[in-house]
Design a protein around this motif. Sequence first.
Motif, PDB file in Angstrom:
ATOM      1  N   LEU A 146       0.831  -1.199   0.000  1.00  0.00           N
ATOM      2  CA  LEU A 146       0.000   0.000   0.000  1.00  0.00           C
ATOM      3  C   LEU A 146       0.867   1.251   0.000  1.00  0.00           C
ATOM      4  CD1 LEU A 146      -3.072  -0.248   2.354  1.00  0.00           C
ATOM      5  CD2 LEU A 146      -2.990   0.244  -0.079  1.00  0.00           C
ATOM      6  N   HIS A 147       1.863   1.257   0.889  1.00  0.00           N
ATOM      7  CA  HIS A 147       2.690   2.454   1.013  1.00  0.00           C
ATOM      8  C   HIS A 147       3.508   2.686  -0.238  1.00  0.00           C
ATOM      9  CE1 HIS A 147       2.370   1.624   5.542  1.00  0.00           C
ATOM     10  NE2 HIS A 147       1.322   2.202   5.071  1.00  0.00           N
ATOM     11  N   LEU A 148       4.087   1.598  -0.745  1.00  0.00           N
ATOM     12  CA  LEU A 148       4.835   1.733  -1.982  1.00  0.00           C
ATOM     13  C   LEU A 148       3.944   2.322  -3.059  1.00  0.00           C
ATOM     14  CD1 LEU A 148       7.097  -1.370  -2.525  1.00  0.00           C
ATOM     15  CD2 LEU A 148       7.728   1.029  -2.446  1.00  0.00           C
ATOM     16  N   ALA A 149       2.708   1.777  -3.142  1.00  0.00           N
ATOM     17  CA  ALA A 149       1.765   2.263  -4.141  1.00  0.00           C
ATOM     18  C   ALA A 149       1.544   3.757  -3.947  1.00  0.00           C
ATOM     19  CB  ALA A 149       0.447   1.509  -4.021  1.00  0.00           C
ATOM     20  N   GLU A 150       1.453   4.169  -2.682  1.00  0.00           N
ATOM     21  CA  GLU A 150       1.217   5.570  -2.379  1.00  0.00           C
ATOM     22  C   GLU A 150       2.299   6.479  -2.973  1.00  0.00           C
ATOM     23  OE1 GLU A 150       0.457   7.728   1.621  1.00  0.00           O
ATOM     24  OE2 GLU A 150      -0.148   5.645   1.825  1.00  0.00           O
ATOM     25  N   THR A 151       3.556   6.187  -2.643  1.00  0.00           N
ATOM     26  CA  THR A 151       4.640   6.983  -3.212  1.00  0.00           C
ATOM     27  C   THR A 151       4.700   6.809  -4.719  1.00  0.00           C
ATOM     28  OG1 THR A 151       5.785   5.711  -1.522  1.00  0.00           O
ATOM     29  CG2 THR A 151       6.796   7.766  -2.197  1.00  0.00           C
ATOM     30  N   ASN A 152       4.448   5.581  -5.176  1.00  0.00           N
ATOM     31  CA  ASN A 152       4.508   5.310  -6.606  1.00  0.00           C
ATOM     32  C   ASN A 152       3.604   6.229  -7.406  1.00  0.00           C
ATOM     33  OD1 ASN A 152       6.386   3.359  -6.513  1.00  0.00           O
ATOM     34  ND2 ASN A 152       5.001   1.629  -6.878  1.00  0.00           N
ATOM     35  N   ARG A 153       2.386   6.455  -6.901  1.00  0.00           N
ATOM     36  CA  ARG A 153       1.481   7.281  -7.696  1.00  0.00           C
ATOM     37  C   ARG A 153       1.917   8.727  -7.697  1.00  0.00           C
ATOM     38  NH1 ARG A 153      -4.888   6.957  -8.192  1.00  0.00           N
ATOM     39  NH2 ARG A 153      -4.415   8.425  -9.863  1.00  0.00           N
ATOM     40  N   LEU A 154       2.402   9.234  -6.553  1.00  0.00           N
ATOM     41  CA  LEU A 154       2.947  10.584  -6.548  1.00  0.00           C
ATOM     42  C   LEU A 154       4.092  10.683  -7.547  1.00  0.00           C
ATOM     43  CD1 LEU A 154       3.673  12.845  -3.539  1.00  0.00           C
ATOM     44  CD2 LEU A 154       5.416  12.491  -5.272  1.00  0.00           C
ATOM     45  N   GLU A 155       4.950   9.672  -7.556  1.00  0.00           N
ATOM     46  CA  GLU A 155       6.083   9.691  -8.482  1.00  0.00           C
ATOM     47  C   GLU A 155       5.628   9.586  -9.929  1.00  0.00           C
ATOM     48  OE1 GLU A 155       9.611   7.777  -5.680  1.00  0.00           O
ATOM     49  OE2 GLU A 155       8.206   6.459  -6.684  1.00  0.00           O
ATOM     50  N   ALA A 156       4.620   8.719 -10.183  1.00  0.00           N
ATOM     51  CA  ALA A 156       4.135   8.542 -11.550  1.00  0.00           C
ATOM     52  C   ALA A 156       3.523   9.851 -12.074  1.00  0.00           C
ATOM     53  CB  ALA A 156       3.099   7.419 -11.606  1.00  0.00           C
ATOM     54  N   PHE A 157       2.726  10.503 -11.224  1.00  0.00           N
ATOM     55  CA  PHE A 157       2.099  11.761 -11.619  1.00  0.00           C
ATOM     56  C   PHE A 157       3.180  12.813 -11.890  1.00  0.00           C
ATOM     57  CE2 PHE A 157      -0.004  15.822 -10.196  1.00  0.00           C
ATOM     58  CZ  PHE A 157      -0.885  15.929 -11.255  1.00  0.00           C
ATOM     59  N   SER A 158       4.170  12.899 -10.990  1.00  0.00           N
ATOM     60  CA  SER A 158       5.248  13.874 -11.153  1.00  0.00           C
ATOM     61  C   SER A 158       6.075  13.560 -12.397  1.00  0.00           C
ATOM     62  CB  SER A 158       6.147  13.881  -9.911  1.00  0.00           C
ATOM     63  OG  SER A 158       5.371  14.026  -8.743  1.00  0.00           O
ATOM     64  N   ASP A 159       6.396  12.281 -12.605  1.00  0.00           N
ATOM     65  CA  ASP A 159       7.138  11.889 -13.808  1.00  0.00           C
ATOM     66  C   ASP A 159       6.396  12.316 -15.064  1.00  0.00           C
ATOM     67  OD1 ASP A 159       9.225  10.774 -12.483  1.00  0.00           O
ATOM     68  OD2 ASP A 159       8.548   8.705 -12.665  1.00  0.00           O
ATOM     69  N   GLY A 160       5.063  12.134 -15.043  1.00  0.00           N
ATOM     70  CA  GLY A 160       4.263  12.549 -16.180  1.00  0.00           C
ATOM     71  C   GLY A 160       4.423  14.037 -16.450  1.00  0.00           C
ATOM     72  N   PHE A 186      -3.050   5.152 -16.331  1.00  0.00           N
ATOM     73  CA  PHE A 186      -3.747   5.845 -17.408  1.00  0.00           C
ATOM     74  C   PHE A 186      -4.326   7.164 -16.895  1.00  0.00           C
ATOM     75  CE2 PHE A 186      -7.774   6.319 -19.940  1.00  0.00           C
ATOM     76  CZ  PHE A 186      -7.182   6.629 -21.146  1.00  0.00           C
ATOM     77  N   SER A 187      -4.952   7.119 -15.721  1.00  0.00           N
ATOM     78  CA  SER A 187      -5.546   8.329 -15.139  1.00  0.00           C
ATOM     79  C   SER A 187      -4.461   9.347 -14.792  1.00  0.00           C
ATOM     80  CB  SER A 187      -6.353   7.971 -13.890  1.00  0.00           C
ATOM     81  OG  SER A 187      -7.262   6.934 -14.168  1.00  0.00           O
ATOM     82  N   ASP A 188      -3.348   8.876 -14.189  1.00  0.00           N
ATOM     83  CA  ASP A 188      -2.236   9.775 -13.882  1.00  0.00           C
ATOM     84  C   ASP A 188      -1.743  10.477 -15.139  1.00  0.00           C
ATOM     85  OD1 ASP A 188      -2.217   9.282 -11.216  1.00  0.00           O
ATOM     86  OD2 ASP A 188      -0.574   7.853 -11.252  1.00  0.00           O
ATOM     87  N   GLY A 189      -1.666   9.705 -16.237  1.00  0.00           N
ATOM     88  CA  GLY A 189      -1.230  10.291 -17.504  1.00  0.00           C
ATOM     89  C   GLY A 189      -2.158  11.418 -17.921  1.00  0.00           C
ATOM     90  N   VAL A 190      -3.467  11.162 -17.877  1.00  0.00           N
ATOM     91  CA  VAL A 190      -4.428  12.190 -18.281  1.00  0.00           C
ATOM     92  C   VAL A 190      -4.327  13.410 -17.365  1.00  0.00           C
ATOM     93  CG1 VAL A 190      -6.890  12.720 -18.494  1.00  0.00           C
ATOM     94  CG2 VAL A 190      -6.006  10.553 -19.353  1.00  0.00           C
ATOM     95  N   LEU A 194      -5.591  14.260  -6.246  1.00  0.00           N
ATOM     96  CA  LEU A 194      -5.430  13.851  -4.847  1.00  0.00           C
ATOM     97  C   LEU A 194      -6.623  13.014  -4.385  1.00  0.00           C
ATOM     98  CD1 LEU A 194      -3.423  14.214  -2.529  1.00  0.00           C
ATOM     99  CD2 LEU A 194      -4.738  16.177  -1.752  1.00  0.00           C
ATOM    100  N   ASN A 195      -7.825  13.428  -4.760  1.00  0.00           N
ATOM    101  CA  ASN A 195      -9.020  12.666  -4.406  1.00  0.00           C
ATOM    102  C   ASN A 195      -9.024  11.302  -5.095  1.00  0.00           C
ATOM    103  OD1 ASN A 195     -11.351  14.092  -2.778  1.00  0.00           O
ATOM    104  ND2 ASN A 195     -10.246  15.693  -3.856  1.00  0.00           N
ATOM    105  N   HIS A 196      -8.609  11.297  -6.360  1.00  0.00           N
ATOM    106  CA  HIS A 196      -8.538  10.045  -7.122  1.00  0.00           C
ATOM    107  C   HIS A 196      -7.569   9.080  -6.451  1.00  0.00           C
ATOM    108  CE1 HIS A 196      -7.867   7.465 -10.704  1.00  0.00           C
ATOM    109  NE2 HIS A 196      -9.070   7.854 -11.056  1.00  0.00           N
ATOM    110  N   HIS A 197      -6.403   9.606  -6.087  1.00  0.00           N
ATOM    111  CA  HIS A 197      -5.375   8.823  -5.410  1.00  0.00           C
ATOM    112  C   HIS A 197      -5.927   8.256  -4.098  1.00  0.00           C
ATOM    113  CE1 HIS A 197      -1.644   7.703  -3.597  1.00  0.00           C
ATOM    114  NE2 HIS A 197      -1.749   8.623  -2.669  1.00  0.00           N
ATOM    115  N   GLN A 198      -6.545   9.119  -3.289  1.00  0.00           N
ATOM    116  CA  GLN A 198      -7.073   8.721  -1.986  1.00  0.00           C
ATOM    117  C   GLN A 198      -8.154   7.654  -2.155  1.00  0.00           C
ATOM    118  OE1 GLN A 198      -5.163  10.937  -0.292  1.00  0.00           O
ATOM    119  NE2 GLN A 198      -5.349   9.601   1.488  1.00  0.00           N
ATOM    120  N   THR A 199      -8.962   7.790  -3.196  1.00  0.00           N
ATOM    121  CA  THR A 199     -10.050   6.832  -3.439  1.00  0.00           C
ATOM    122  C   THR A 199      -9.492   5.454  -3.783  1.00  0.00           C
ATOM    123  OG1 THR A 199     -11.454   8.605  -4.252  1.00  0.00           O
ATOM    124  CG2 THR A 199     -12.079   6.367  -4.876  1.00  0.00           C
TER     125      THR A 199
END
Lengths: 230, 230, 230, 230
Positions: B21-35, D32-36, D84-89
């Motif tokens: 879960l935690h890895l996923a948490e940082t991962n999404r922040l990183e993925a969004f930032s990388d984008g 995919f969502s992060d990309g958008v 942020l809401n998407h991530h939290q969800t």
Amino acid sequence: MELDTTSCDDTEPRRRGRRLLHLAETNRLEAFSDGVFAIVVTLLVLDLKEPAHSPGQLLAALARQWPAYLAYFASFAYVAVIWLNHHQTFVGIQRVNRGVHFANFALLFTTALIPFPTAVLSRTFIAGIDSSDAHTAVGLYAGVAASMCASWLLLYHQVHRHRDRLVQEEVDRERFGTERARAIIGIVAYLTAGVLGTLWLPAIALVVFLALPTFYGVTSEGLKAVKARE
Amino acid sequence: MELDTTSCDDTEPRRRGRRLLHLAETNRLEAFSDGVFAIVVTLLVLDLKEPAHSPGQLLAALARQWPAYLAYFASFAYVAVIWLNHHQTFVGIQRVNRGVHFANFALLFTTALIPFPTAVLSRTFIAGIDSSDAHTAVGLYAGVAASMCASWLLLYHQVHRHRDRLVQEEVDRERFGTERARAIIGIVAYLTAGVLGTLWLPAIALVVFLALPTFYGVTSEGLKAVKARE
Amino acid sequence: MELDTTSCDDTEPRRRGRRLLHLAETNRLEAFSDGVFAIVVTLLVLDLKEPAHSPGQLLAALARQWPAYLAYFASFAYVAVIWLNHHQTFVGIQRVNRGVHFANFALLFTTALIPFPTAVLSRTFIAGIDSSDAHTAVGLYAGVAASMCASWLLLYHQVHRHRDRLVQEEVDRERFGTERARAIIGIVAYLTAGVLGTLWLPAIALVVFLALPTFYGVTSEGLKAVKARE
Amino acid sequence: MELDTTSCDDTEPRRRGRRLLHLAETNRLEAFSDGVFAIVVTLLVLDLKEPAHSPGQLLAALARQWPAYLAYFASFAYVAVIWLNHHQTFVGIQRVNRGVHFANFALLFTTALIPFPTAVLSRTFIAGIDSSDAHTAVGLYAGVAASMCASWLLLYHQVHRHRDRLVQEEVDRERFGTERARAIIGIVAYLTAGVLGTLWLPAIALVVFLALPTFYGVTSEGLKAVKARE
């Protein structure tokens, strides 16, 4: 070593922790690079526009802009081949250092640049295949393409120098040294094509420009793999 | 703690679940930032266009737009350095809270903004390196760059304050406190350059603008790591 | 096999190592494809612009450009459906070979192309639904859409031929052979619609153009799954 | 259940296999969502351009386009809050079904649309804050924003209905039912603001437009979490 440990001893979780870190490390470099490749490849379509035409003349107007379709296809194929090579290169890499990061930046820099000389080239060729501007455009394209091959050479060289730390044990670690040859072939071919095309006949350069992506597509698993398949 | 547990006891799977879960948490922040970083870096090429020119004058026209190439290179290098620092920062972070999220948004906001003052700056410098507009452009650039450093300061500070929960055990947890110094250096340097450049000599500001990304590139592993290598 | 091993024997870590490699392999293909799909879907909004209008006439001007909203919706829905099918296809694939890579490139190429014929189509339909240009535009759209279905056929066929190595054991391995039928339906339908629309009545083609994405959306889990639900 | 198993029995690897599949499933939707989201947020900068100005008038010209900076900031903040809401969800969701996929598409569709009404709104407000076009623009913005909240409602509702299969055990499974309230607040608020702004005073709508993203930013961890912190 990390992959060979017999499990269930008390040092394993710590090792897995480190391993996750390293995977994450390469993952982010790959994610960032994938983003750049995906955007470059998709932005190309912005150059395809409905041509200006009088009513009823759409078909003829669409047909007239065939060089734009060719350039779209060629650029798409080239960036796809670069992505495939990048993917194949990083499959065996478990860790990256500063040198690899900077070589990768150089590669992304030159790849993101490709749409620019491609657009210049396709437009000057429509104006005339042996015009003085076509000579210039061929030189510009050859310069950018040779720089991209040089950044591949840098990347393979960096990985090769630090192969003990960076490359996974299961992988043939000498592969990256051999790969440098493919990059050098590209540098020499593009520079030769650029000189011949600028000073003599642009059409010669064009043949090389189309042949090299094909060469890199066919050999994306490395020269050795191609030989092994024969 | 999670990484140090001896394995095969019955609480481990649950822990691994949380860890994922935690890895996923940082991962999404990183993925969004990388984008965001990947798009900023790739959109820059849209500013490179075939210059208008009369037939046969392509070479001269290409040469005349050299400041656009320089701006492309400088912006690409700067965003690449920001990505490298972002990557280096998040390698040791295992969890993020709201404060880190908002500091990261501030960082992405100011980074995504960079192409705007860069374009204004490069165009006014072509018009004249000591024109009244160059003084304005230098101030605009310094303001945006100082804001970006301020968002780094916020990010490092947030992580430092909650380092017990957010930072992995294996990592030097005091690192993020020390990193704040690098951000403060940037704020002071950009503001000083902005004031000197706006009120006195724009060329002085330019030197700082080119020096700071280099400084951040060299110190991306932290000031301590640089000292340790010496 | 990798997923069925009883754990804690000393070959498991090595297997897990390989498994991570393979996951990484598909992951990068998926990440690159996700990037392309996300960019295509988001670039579409660039076609929505505030219409030129005299003061006080904004509402009427917004209403007049309704075909642009329809095209935006239709293109977004189509690319979303393609992404959903891509996602559903790769869930069961654990490894990719060169053939799958090239089929995937063909798919991304034709998908990235879709905004172009869509824009041409929507603009010619505003000019007149049975104009000679509408006949041309319908043919262009049908050609691109049929090519995209052909690249799906290639992709399913590649996976089917090498299903022993590429598909996970837990998954119904014959699924990919059956999926080819869906692609062939698309090729035949688009080509028929293109011929009828170009030579006879463009409106007929339009009905097919709207029906097929719906068909692919409904059957994204495969024809068998749809039958099973009945 | 998967996360609670005591380890080292022979069914665990198979379970972990499935778990990886499920993670992969959500991962791709998130990627995919992060990309958008990343592209929407970054494309906004394309609206910031060097204003046309006579030599020496850069400062005044930059100052005059302040509404463009405000719109850039507001749109960036809004999309960041949505992410942020998407991530939290999705942190607590371990699996997605077709309903969630389609609700997510609706969300991405409306989010990708936001730059369009934002641009229309900011431009009409420069022309005159109580002009007849401002009334129209306020209605357009309210309509798009209300649709976006409706797609959140759909998403929360889908997850809530299938919470036994889709939500992780460790997570409060009733959360998603409660979250629907936040979406309904948004729909009602935007529609009311739209009606009041269109028929009476656009400035009232503006206040709501700025207040709601703030509300969603503060409550991104759910209404319960906010209450718990009090």
